[in-house]
Design an enzyme around this catalytic site. Sequence first.
Site, short mmCIF file in Angstrom:
data_model
loop_
_atom_site.label_atom_id
_atom_site.label_comp_id
_atom_site.label_asym_id
_atom_site.label_seq_id
_atom_site.Cartn_x
_atom_site.Cartn_y
_atom_site.Cartn_z
N GLU A 84 0.80 -1.23 0.00
CA GLU A 84 0.00 0.00 0.00
C GLU A 84 0.83 1.28 0.00
O GLU A 84 0.79 2.07 0.97
CB GLU A 84 -0.97 0.01 1.19
CG GLU A 84 -1.95 -1.13 1.18
CD GLU A 84 -3.07 -0.96 2.19
OE1 GLU A 84 -3.04 0.01 2.97
OE2 GLU A 84 -3.99 -1.79 2.20
N GLU B 27 -5.27 -8.75 1.01
CA GLU B 27 -5.98 -8.40 2.24
C GLU B 27 -7.44 -8.15 1.94
O GLU B 27 -7.77 -7.48 0.95
CB GLU B 27 -5.44 -7.10 2.88
CG GLU B 27 -4.09 -7.22 3.50
CD GLU B 27 -3.58 -5.88 4.05
OE1 GLU B 27 -4.39 -5.02 4.45
OE2 GLU B 27 -2.35 -5.70 4.06
C1 GCO Z 1 -3.32 -2.49 4.94
C2 GCO Z 1 -3.13 -2.13 6.21
C3 GCO Z 1 -3.41 -3.09 7.28
C4 GCO Z 1 -4.56 -2.61 8.07
C5 GCO Z 1 -5.82 -3.00 7.40
C6 GCO Z 1 -7.02 -2.49 8.12
O1 GCO Z 1 -2.39 -3.07 4.38
O2 GCO Z 1 -4.37 -2.09 4.51
O3 GCO Z 1 -1.83 -2.11 6.09
O4 GCO Z 1 -2.24 -3.07 7.97
O5 GCO Z 1 -4.53 -3.11 9.33
O6 GCO Z 1 -5.86 -2.49 6.14
O7 GCO Z 1 -6.98 -1.10 8.13
#
Ligand code: GCO
Length: 449
Positions: free
Chosen positions: A160, A357
Site C-alpha cells: 500500500e 488483504e
Molecule cells: C493495509 C493495512 C493493514 C490494516 C488494514 C485495516 O495493508 O491495509 O496495512 O495493515 O490493518 O488495512 O486497516
Amino acid sequence: MTLGFPDGFRWGTATAAYQIEGSTTADGRGPSIWDTFTARSGLATGDPACDHYRRYREDIGLLSELGIPYYRFSVAWSRIMPDGRTVEPRGLAFYDRLVDALLENGVTPMVTLYHWDLPEALQAEGGWPNRELADLFADYALTVHKVLSDRVQQWTTINEPFCAAFIGYGNGDHAPGIQDEGAALVAGHNLLLAHGKAAQALRSDGGEQEVSIVLNFAPVLTDVDDAAHREAARKFDFLHNRFFLDPLLGRGYPPELLADLAHLGTLEPAIADGDLEIIAQPLDVLGVNYYAPARAMPLEDPEADSNCPLPGLRGMDVQPPRGELTSLGWEQRPECFTELLLWLQEHCDGLPLVIAENGAAFEDEVVEGRVHDEKRVRYFADHLAAVHAAIERGADVRGYMAWSLLDNFEWAMGYTQRFGLVHVDFETQERVLKDSALFYADVVARNGL
Ligand code: GCO
C-alpha cells in the site's frame, strides 16, 4: 449450493510486522517511524501488540490447527538494519526461524518487505521524499532474499504505497505524520522506484520466485450520475487507484492525474530519466487489498482543496460512507469487490491477481470462551462470494489472504479495532478462535463456500 474455487487456489491469512510483533527493542532492533510517531503523538504503540516476536510458534500452531496453507507476513526493516544500512544478524535470524517454523507446520510463507515501518534513521535523512531510499530499500531487499529465498518463493516489495506516501506525508494521519503534499507526491514516486529497484535486486539473486507489489483499491461511487460527479469520481479514482498502478504497468502516470496535481509542482520534476522503466518491472502477480468503496462529490469551487489525504486534489470531496458499516466506519459493499476485480483484470491485461488483504473490524467479545462474530462471518461470506463471482466472469484470481490472523495494532487507531480471525486479549495475550476462524477454516478445507 457450493461455490467452488479453482484447484490450487491459495488460501491464507495476512499480518504485518509492526502490528503484531511487539519486542520493539529486542535483538538490536532500531526504532521505526511508527515507534517515534506513536510516542510523539501520545498514541498506543506497537508494544506489546500480539507479542508475536516471542509467541510466533503458538501463532503458527493456530494456522496449522485451522489448516490454512498460506501465510503473508512482513519483515521489519528496522530489525534487519536498525540504522537502515548495517545488518543486524539477530533480526535476520528471527525471520529465518519464523520461516522454518511455518514450513515445519505445512504453511507456505509469503514475504512482504515493507509494511510501513521505515527505520527512523532513514526518516532522519528525509524519509521517502529522499530518492536515495530507493537504493537503500533494494539493498535491504537483497539482504533478506539471500537468507530466505531458499525457502520463500513469494515476494512482495511494498504494501500500500498509497497509505505510506499520502497518509504518511500528505494528511499526516500515519507515521511519520508529516503534512506536506508536495513531498507526499515525491514519496509516492520514490516508493514506486524502490519497488522497481527491489524487484530487479530480487531477480538478480536468482531462484524460482514470484515478485509482486500490494496496492489498496477503492472503487469510487457517486450519488448522482452527471458530468460533475463523474469528474469528481475520476479525480479520486485516478489518485487512489491509478497513481501507483499505471506506472507499474508501464504506462507512466495518467496525464489527467498529472494535470490534477500540476499546481503542487513536485511530481514531474521528481521523475528522472529512466525511472519509469525501472518502475515497470514485470510483475508475476498483483496483490489486491480491498476493504470498502469510496464516495465522491464535486465541490463548487474548482480551486477548493478536498478532504482526501492529498487536499491539493482540488474540486472534489470524499463523502461519508453509508449503509452497513464496520466498527471502523467502512461501508460494506461486496458487489464493488467483484467490479474492482473485473476492472483490474481488464486494465492489467490479464495479470494474475491475489487478494492480499480483505476483512473487517467489529466489536468482538469473548463470552464463555467463544467469540460469536456473526458480522465478520457474513462479511467474509459475502466478499468471498464476490471474489467467486469475479472468477466466474473471467478474473484470474489465484488466492485470498484474510486480514487478519490476529486482532492487532491498527495503526493510529491503536488496539480499538479488531480485525482478527483470532481474538487477542492484549493484557494476557490469550488467543481465542472466533467463529469466523472456524468458518474460514471450513471454506479452506472445502475449497469452496
Ligand atoms: C493495509 C493495512 C493493514 C490494516 C488494514 C485495516 O495493508 O491495509 O496495512 O495493515 O490493518 O488495512 O486497516
